[in-house]
Enzyme design. Structure first.
Site, PDB file in Angstrom:
ATOM      1  N   SER B  65       0.808  -1.232   0.000  1.00 38.49           N
ATOM      2  CA  SER B  65       0.000   0.000   0.000  1.00 38.49           C
ATOM      3  C   SER B  65       0.838   1.279   0.000  1.00 38.49           C
ATOM      4  CB  SER B  65      -0.933   0.027   1.217  1.00 38.49           C
ATOM      5  OG  SER B  65      -1.934  -0.941   1.086  1.00 38.49           O
ATOM      6  N   LYS B  68       0.689   3.348  -3.007  1.00 39.15           N
ATOM      7  CA  LYS B  68      -0.461   4.208  -3.289  1.00 39.15           C
ATOM      8  C   LYS B  68      -0.085   5.688  -3.278  1.00 39.15           C
ATOM      9  CE  LYS B  68      -3.737   0.916  -1.185  1.00 39.15           C
ATOM     10  NZ  LYS B  68      -4.460   0.563   0.065  1.00 39.15           N
ATOM     11  N   TYR B 193      -2.215  -2.408 -10.747  1.00 40.85           N
ATOM     12  CA  TYR B 193      -2.219  -2.175  -9.307  1.00 40.85           C
ATOM     13  C   TYR B 193      -1.394  -3.231  -8.574  1.00 40.85           C
ATOM     14  CZ  TYR B 193      -3.867  -1.781  -4.516  1.00 40.85           C
ATOM     15  OH  TYR B 193      -3.915  -1.657  -3.149  1.00 40.85           O
ATOM     16  N   TYR B 245      -3.950   2.828   7.515  1.00 41.13           N
ATOM     17  CA  TYR B 245      -5.200   2.058   7.508  1.00 41.13           C
ATOM     18  C   TYR B 245      -6.180   2.651   8.515  1.00 41.13           C
ATOM     19  CZ  TYR B 245      -2.352  -1.203   4.790  1.00 41.13           C
ATOM     20  OH  TYR B 245      -1.540  -1.765   3.846  1.00 41.13           O
ATOM     21  N   VAL B 263       1.077  -3.858   3.796  1.00 39.87           N
ATOM     22  CA  VAL B 263       0.968  -5.157   4.469  1.00 39.87           C
ATOM     23  C   VAL B 263       2.220  -6.017   4.337  1.00 39.87           C
ATOM     24  CG1 VAL B 263      -1.545  -5.310   4.449  1.00 39.87           C
ATOM     25  CG2 VAL B 263      -0.224  -6.172   2.499  1.00 39.87           C
TER      26      VAL B 263
END
Lengths: 309, 309, 309, 309
Positions: B65, B68, B193, B245, B263
């Protein structure tokens, strides 16, 4: 067509038809958006072989969600109750048919019932066969046995149109695959489900589907047991608790008859031991049910005292 | 490696490393499940080019992540603020990163922010290029510019492993496609992605990503403006409000530094005008953040007075 | 009034004031519905004691949700961090401030943060005192210490009006009591909370509240430590992550300053080490923030480069 | 007691009683927590006045949620269908009986049906009378008319115990008051609802309630029309779609009989035109239904072919 037009039904149709202007077609499926909004047809099929109809009886329409009932019957025949209900629940939801929320909030992550889209996708994936063609063929064959006539097919234009706009169903199917409710390839499940929804017939044949369920699975003319009584019973129960989208509770109160609707404007109803009813009226209310069809069912329920309750 | 091992950091790492036993690896991605749970590494990179590190510094891990943030920067460069935020919101959600519920409940149906998976899928679909390869290549190239070094790649084994278990992301992507937030083919978005998440580096490079954002997009060594200050500012803001998160609010209270976790156990932090921090520690808490990495960030924040608040 | 009217601020106010026609007053609180929609006032207070203002500066308004910040500070002073955060979370929600859903869906059943109504009710119940009067008195006294002036009170008419329309807050308070987050009698908590929301002041005093937080709790004139730095830090952090209702994320991106809004149209902002800002403009957007106040904050942030990010 | 103990029923009770060890008492109501977990009783009442029973028949228990059916009947008598259903919906929810979520998510904000707590609170508030005593008295009187015997009362200890732990119901009632579904004082509605839940009887009387509904509202002995057929029909319909908490759909599939359960372990069932059934077995499953009672209903449905479907 072995179904006589009936003056009394015709009067009811005329009265209900005025409600078609309150509805809209299901415009998210382009091919359905072409339907004649003012159309309405109805047939009642009885155990003695008699049949009465009124309205635009010749018009064929696709089953859409009504096909979920027949698919459930076949999945139960193919896999047994225990297997099916390990993957799909039995509870009404109160949510729209295409809601994805409860898949996330309810544990284990299985669809709440076979009549919402998520549950119907899981059910279709349980129909046995080597290919989409074979599985769809088996479902169509069962439909023909139920109606007692051959020649049932699906509308390729509608199926193609829905396939192109099925992203929400794909979303649900992948969610189910994530949680092992669906094991097949999603593309195949979507193809099967979409073609199943595009199976088409007129209101007379639809009434015959309702009649077979009303007769606990036994064909009224031949006496042949097409569906085991337990399977017919399960189908009728879901039709009461979740057959009319998130207006099922209200329909049970106002009409009181097991029924399943589709966004093509179809309603298939089963009055236990008495008759089957088929209706097509494509103008929909905001929950996806035929506006005039619902009104007609209310009128018929009162006039012929059809309620189970 | 231009980063000196540091005794003080080493002491902190040793203290935080004991918390690794409280965590678990992200077992839903098989390739990540192989990670050494007890591993922990950290680097701090400063504007003057100095760099301090401790722990298993040579270990490369995937960004997951954390990617991102870089993807958001590129999507902003490619499309501008207005276009991007018509398709993705700016609000933290309070829900897990892979929740689909708010896509249905919030109208219009756009992801609440670019740091949850739904939003990140939409962001990746906005990266320009003729093919997945070109788009991924542009993202990797931007990453190299940010770090100031070539040779960045992605881990094919991890990418492949995630592709095979990406059904929940596919589900979200189809949901977004239904609502026209994503216009590309879903398969391409998922591939892009997933490969973006598999971009890998060690904690020293990760610290340099944090440093560039801390310096408002200007490369500390060359003075080159790699990202416009506004883009760097947007990235840091999301790192505060949604970077960790659904523990972002708590991290802001306890640590007070813009940071993004993945993660894989990575944490990339930007202390405005002061330093970038890179951490890898694959043992995760129940919200997906590195257990030992979080603890280490708390210790560093207190020891070096890093909080913005 | 020790605050000079300022021509530059006046220009900004004039530009922002045109947006008041886009907003509406909070009509669910009858006493607030009387506010002058076109009103707008602003003050900036600086550590050196200087103060600049513009607009309808004399107008006093109630704090409404802005009071949640001061109440949180007092609850932290009274009970310590650990006790408070066992009962209230730290996460932004993405939901409206008066949503009850997450109280049911999140386990354990505690409010996600102290800035939504559910969390603020829990926080107010933690303010110590033998009676509502004593507890409210202590909160008002703290407010006076923060501002550095006596004479702060609450608007009885507004409090009474809100008490009569507080059923949704009562609903949340009973939900919290069911889960032992609130231990007091609900009626008392509602009375305390409602009166706290009705504390009133003008924009100059509001700017001074912001200034004290900006100065880490130290009074700029006297040097007295009114709040411990940690408490001031916690308040500012929540102002960033959840201070502007479910538009907090967008405000962080567009303005980048810790701020808290109220449905009276107030905004209290703290620019770390630089200044406090107080605004009142009762015309609200659909998320409950002052339309013109938000616009003014954007303009001030750009003009004076206030963003932390 | 005009009900003969029956050997065949006794055998079924003995078989079902073993399931009591799988259940738990409703421990959130202290007075219910004292119930004998291993207890089980059943009675079947027939139109010809015959009655068969087995198990701990003398034991009286409170109705709890079963009272919702009688309260709905009285509210319909007092206000008519249209008025009642403007304030309460007709749809099953799929959520637990004490869930508050849909009150917020569904617009307009009215309870989905009269069988969940929110809906039952609204229904009780529609029972006419000058005081709680008068309203409760009217409900008890209707209950006596239905059973055909005087002497029905409510258990004060249970009512008191529930009043002290009714914060979740208070929360829902205030939510409904906020949205004008409830117009009374919440305290009064809670008192009425709580006392109504504490109305107590044994399984024989419970079977007679079921019998009257099965006979469309006509008293089988006197022929007197206690409830209009339409009211009896509405009650039975809700018993099918939402009578067994969020296991109603499964109960319809497995048993197929209109039935309402309560957390005292009661089940009241109506087999149209055939019989009424009353069961008490306080060991509950995780959805609030009597474990052994459910099992017994399944066995009776199969043995006596009771399913409507």
């Amino acid at each position: 067509m072995d179904c006589r037009s009936d003056e009394e039904l015709y009067q009811l149709v005329q009265e209900s038809r005025v409600h078609t202007i309150e509805g809209m077609v299901a415009d998210y499926i382009p091919a359905l958006a072409k339907a004649d909004l003012s159309s309405l047809s109805v047939a009642m099929a009885f155990p003695d072989g008699s049949c009465y109809s009124a309205g635009d009886v010749e018009t064929k329409s696709t089953l859409q969600s009504i096909s979920k009932v027949i698919a459930l019957a076949l999945a139960l025949l193919d896999n047994g109750e225990e297997y099916v209900f390990q993957r799909v629940g039995m509870e009404p939801t109160g949510d729209p048919f295409n809601s994805i929320i409860k898949l996330e909030t309810i544990a284990p992550h299985k669809p709440l019932n076979p009549m919402i889209n998520a549950g119907a996708l899981a059910v279709s994936s349980m129909i046995k066969g080597e290919s989409v063609e074979e599985r769809l063929g088996r479902l169509i064959h069962l439909t023909e046995l139920i109606i007692g006539e051959e020649g049932i097919g699906y509308n390729e234009e509608v199926a193609q149109s829905e396939l192109e706009t099925a992203d929400l169903n794909r979303s649900m199917a992948y969610y189910l695959k994530q949680h092992s409710v669906i094991e097949d390839e999603v593309d195949e499940v979507i193809e099967l489900y979409t073609k199943q929804c595009a199976i088409e017939m007129n209101c007379v044949d639809l009434a015959k589907v309702g009649l077979l369920l009303a007769m606990d699975g036994k064909h009224p003319a031949t006496g042949e047991m097409i569906l085991p009584p337990r399977v017919a019973s399960i189908c009728k129960t879901f039709m009461v608790t979740c057959g009319m989208y998130n207006a099922s509770g209200e329909f049970a109160i106002r009409v009181g008859v097991p029924a399943k609707s589709g966004v093509s404007g179809g309603i298939m109803a089963s009055v236990p031991q008495r008759c089957g009813i088929g209706i097509f009226g494509p103008a929909l209310d905001d929950r996806g049910n035929s506006v005039a069809g619902w009104d007609l069912m209310e009128k018929m329920s009162k006039k012929y005292d059809l309620s189970m309750f």
